[in-house]
Write a protein that holds these residues in place. Structure first.
Motif, PDB file in Angstrom:
ATOM      1  N   ALA A 152      87.811  -9.644  75.514  1.00 19.76           N
ATOM      2  CA  ALA A 152      89.240  -9.476  75.230  1.00 19.76           C
ATOM      3  C   ALA A 152      89.713 -10.566  74.270  1.00 19.76           C
ATOM      4  N   ARG A 211     108.436 -21.763  79.326  1.00 23.13           N
ATOM      5  CA  ARG A 211     108.005 -21.659  77.912  1.00 23.13           C
ATOM      6  C   ARG A 211     108.394 -20.282  77.386  1.00 23.13           C
ATOM      7  N   MET A 242     108.372 -15.080  78.385  1.00 24.50           N
ATOM      8  CA  MET A 242     109.044 -16.162  79.116  1.00 24.50           C
ATOM      9  C   MET A 242     108.142 -16.484  80.303  1.00 24.50           C
ATOM     10  N   LEU A 263     106.518  -7.130  85.345  1.00 26.62           N
ATOM     11  CA  LEU A 263     105.853  -5.828  85.232  1.00 26.62           C
ATOM     12  C   LEU A 263     104.953  -5.474  86.413  1.00 26.62           C
ATOM     13  N   PHE A 271      93.066  -8.940  85.511  1.00 25.42           N
ATOM     14  CA  PHE A 271      92.300  -9.241  84.293  1.00 25.42           C
ATOM     15  C   PHE A 271      92.927 -10.421  83.544  1.00 25.42           C
ATOM     16  N   ARG A 272      94.251 -10.547  83.635  1.00 25.96           N
ATOM     17  CA  ARG A 272      94.926 -11.584  82.856  1.00 25.96           C
ATOM     18  C   ARG A 272      94.421 -12.981  83.239  1.00 25.96           C
ATOM     19  N   ALA A 299      91.244 -13.961  81.502  1.00 23.43           N
ATOM     20  CA  ALA A 299      91.470 -13.949  80.035  1.00 23.43           C
ATOM     21  C   ALA A 299      92.261 -15.192  79.627  1.00 23.43           C
ATOM     22  N   ARG A 357      91.178 -23.258  73.567  1.00 23.23           N
ATOM     23  CA  ARG A 357      92.188 -24.089  72.873  1.00 23.23           C
ATOM     24  C   ARG A 357      92.090 -25.542  73.317  1.00 23.23           C
TER      25      ARG A 357
HETATM   26  C1  HEM Z   1      95.133  -7.086  79.614  1.00 25.40           C
HETATM   27  C2  HEM Z   1      96.333  -7.543  79.316  1.00 25.40           C
HETATM   28  C3  HEM Z   1      96.603  -8.896  78.733  1.00 25.40           C
HETATM   29  C4  HEM Z   1      95.778  -9.757  78.058  1.00 25.40           C
HETATM   30  C5  HEM Z   1      94.305  -9.565  77.699  1.00 25.40           C
HETATM   31  C6  HEM Z   1      96.562 -10.945  77.741  1.00 25.40           C
HETATM   32  C7  HEM Z   1      96.075 -12.047  77.064  1.00 25.40           C
HETATM   33  C8  HEM Z   1      96.760 -13.240  76.908  1.00 25.40           C
HETATM   34  C9  HEM Z   1      96.179 -14.480  76.461  1.00 25.40           C
HETATM   35  C10 HEM Z   1      94.722 -14.668  76.040  1.00 25.40           C
HETATM   36  C11 HEM Z   1      97.161 -15.420  76.467  1.00 25.40           C
HETATM   37  C12 HEM Z   1      97.040 -16.901  76.111  1.00 25.40           C
HETATM   38  C13 HEM Z   1      96.821 -17.712  77.406  1.00 25.40           C
HETATM   39  C14 HEM Z   1      96.660 -19.198  77.226  1.00 25.40           C
HETATM   40  O1  HEM Z   1      95.984 -19.658  76.297  1.00 25.40           O
HETATM   41  O2  HEM Z   1      97.198 -19.948  78.079  1.00 25.40           O
HETATM   42  C15 HEM Z   1      98.373 -14.770  76.905  1.00 25.40           C
HETATM   43  C16 HEM Z   1      99.604 -15.371  77.015  1.00 25.40           C
HETATM   44  C17 HEM Z   1     100.731 -14.734  77.464  1.00 25.40           C
HETATM   45  N1  HEM Z   1     100.847 -13.447  77.921  1.00 25.40           N
HETATM   46 FE1  HEM Z   1      99.363 -12.129  78.086  1.00 25.40          FE
HETATM   47  N2  HEM Z   1      97.845 -10.778  78.217  1.00 25.40           N
HETATM   48  C18 HEM Z   1      97.909  -9.547  78.828  1.00 25.40           C
HETATM   49  C19 HEM Z   1      99.005  -8.990  79.451  1.00 25.40           C
HETATM   50  C20 HEM Z   1     100.243  -9.561  79.507  1.00 25.40           C
HETATM   51  C21 HEM Z   1     101.382  -9.001  80.188  1.00 25.40           C
HETATM   52  C22 HEM Z   1     101.364  -7.694  80.996  1.00 25.40           C
HETATM   53  C23 HEM Z   1     102.417  -9.863  80.004  1.00 25.40           C
HETATM   54  C24 HEM Z   1     103.825  -9.777  80.506  1.00 25.40           C
HETATM   55  C25 HEM Z   1     104.144  -9.250  81.670  1.00 25.40           C
HETATM   56  C26 HEM Z   1     101.930 -10.981  79.220  1.00 25.40           C
HETATM   57  C27 HEM Z   1     102.675 -12.070  78.829  1.00 25.40           C
HETATM   58  C28 HEM Z   1     102.151 -13.226  78.290  1.00 25.40           C
HETATM   59  C29 HEM Z   1     102.929 -14.417  78.041  1.00 25.40           C
HETATM   60  C30 HEM Z   1     104.425 -14.610  78.278  1.00 25.40           C
HETATM   61  C31 HEM Z   1     102.035 -15.362  77.530  1.00 25.40           C
HETATM   62  C32 HEM Z   1     102.356 -16.786  77.102  1.00 25.40           C
HETATM   63  C33 HEM Z   1     102.241 -17.691  78.311  1.00 25.40           C
HETATM   64  C34 HEM Z   1     102.500 -19.134  77.931  1.00 25.40           C
HETATM   65  O3  HEM Z   1     103.621 -19.422  77.483  1.00 25.40           O
HETATM   66  O4  HEM Z   1     101.562 -19.932  78.079  1.00 25.40           O
HETATM   67  N3  HEM Z   1     100.611 -10.765  78.938  1.00 25.40           N
HETATM   68  N4  HEM Z   1      98.109 -13.440  77.168  1.00 25.40           N
END
Ligand code: HEM
Length: 305
Positions: A14, A67, A87, A169, A287-288, A291, A299
């Motif tokens: 992913a 954040r 958020m 969600l 999964f999240r 990932a 990073r």
């Molecule tokens: C299979 C689904 C998803 C994948 C593969 C994915 C992947 C990622 C990755 C790789 C990051 C960076 C994490 C880090 O370096 O700390 C990230 C950050 C983030 N994702 Fe997802 N994500 C998914 C689904 C979602 C969903 C459903 C939401 C919202 C409900 C979401 C909201 C966010 C937010 C807000 C961040 C930033 C978090 C922060 O400020 O550190 N993601 N996501």
């Protein structure tokens, strides 16, 4: 790069897929790369105390880290082209414990499974052999992508992080003192969202906009919890629950000072929970976690941490 089988789509794949699609930006989150972080205070109102034993949902205020982010994996971006915003909130609890709510300003997730989401990203990659028309045809014909057209149509330009409603969600369970479980979905709803004095056209980005807003007043969000009823989909975040479902306001989050560290070292893993809350089996939620850890591993290594 196209991967056929679900079992081949691991969290590492992913993160590789995202890098392949957007490019590599060493030291940054692989998604939501650009953001701004604040210290905050959450004051729960006790309305959920009968449903959960979780410390942050009783009556005592708790410090939090927030954040706000743009969903793009690119740290330099045209904000207007990327209306999905994030958020992430960490509630800091006694004894070095914490729990996170990591939300986006969309009412449903794009796909039911993480594998379909990654396939969708692969289809959008420049290496995909499909033409634009062929991609549209795949969206039209594939039930697993049926949410995509409506979701894309619903996206609107964002003029302030402080005016958006953010959704977790996924379903979580609140667990009460009798160990009974109550399936819920969390969202943040802005308090007094519209700031009529705010001339957004003069602000160059959403980061300066929210800082400007904080200089003149408060930025707050209500934590609102939606309760499921029997038959509601608990493990599919691409499906909304009916709007008649009971909503309970659980408390108010007040944004305080900007954090100089931008919360760079924090991983807002949405499965980090505490007693009184449980994760559902939503495959996207589960999964999240790995990932995010994979992205954080990359990073942090690049930053020499
Ligand atoms: C299979 C689904 C998803 C994948 C593969 C994915 C992947 C990622 C990755 C790789 C990051 C960076 C994490 C880090 O370096 O700390 C990230 C950050 C983030 N994702 Fe997802 N994500 C998914 C689904 C979602 C969903 C459903 C939401 C919202 C409900 C979401 C909201 C966010 C937010 C807000 C961040 C930033 C978090 C922060 O400020 O550190 N993601 N996501």
């Amino acid at each position: 790069m196209t991967i056929e089988s679900d079992k081949d789509i691991t969290p590492v794949v992913a993160v590789d897929t995202i890098e392949n699609l957007a490019g590599e930006f060493p030291g940054f989150r692989r998604a939501h790369a650009k953001g701004i972080a604040f210290d905050a205070t959450f004051v729960p109102n006790g309305e959920l105390a009968d449903y959960t034993t979780a410390d942050h949902l009783q009556t005592k205020s708790v410090p939090a880290i927030v954040r706000f982010s743009h969903s793009s994996p690119r740290p330099e971006l045209n904000e207007a082209l990327m209306p999905i915003k994030g958020m992430a909130v960490r509630f800091e609890l006694p004894g070095d414990k914490y729990t996170n709510l990591t939300m986006a300003n969309i009412p449903v997730f794009i796909t039911k499974t993480p594998e379909d989401f990654i396939r969708l990203l692969q289809m959008m990659s420049k290496e995909s052999p499909l033409t634009v028309m062929e991609r549209l045809e795949v969206f039209r014909k594939s039930p697993e992508f049926s949410t995509v057209p409506d979701l894309l149509k619903s996206l609107k330009p964002v003029s302030s992080f402080a005016e958006e409603t953010f959704h977790a969600l996924h379903t979580y369970y609140l667990v009460d003192s009798h160990c009974d479980k109550h399936p819920v979905r969390f969202r943040w709803i802005p308090v007094d969202a519209i700031d009529e004095q705010n001339d957004t056209s003069s602000k160059k980005d959403l980061e300066s906009e929210i800082l400007h807003r904080l200089q003149r007043g408060t930025v707050q969000f209500r934590l609102v919890v939606q309760f499921a009823e029997p038959g509601d989909e608990l493990n599919d975040s691409s499906v909304k629950w009916p709007k008649e479902r009971k909503l309970v306001e659980a408390g108010i989050l007040t944004i305080n000072e900007m954090r100089q560290d931008s919360a760079e070292n924090i991983i807002f893993d949405p499965t980090a929970i505490v007693d009184g809350v449980e994760c559902s089996d939503d495959p996207v939620l589960l999964f999240r976690s790995p990932a995010y850890l994979e992205s954080a591993k990359r990073r942090q290594a690049e930053r020499g941490l």
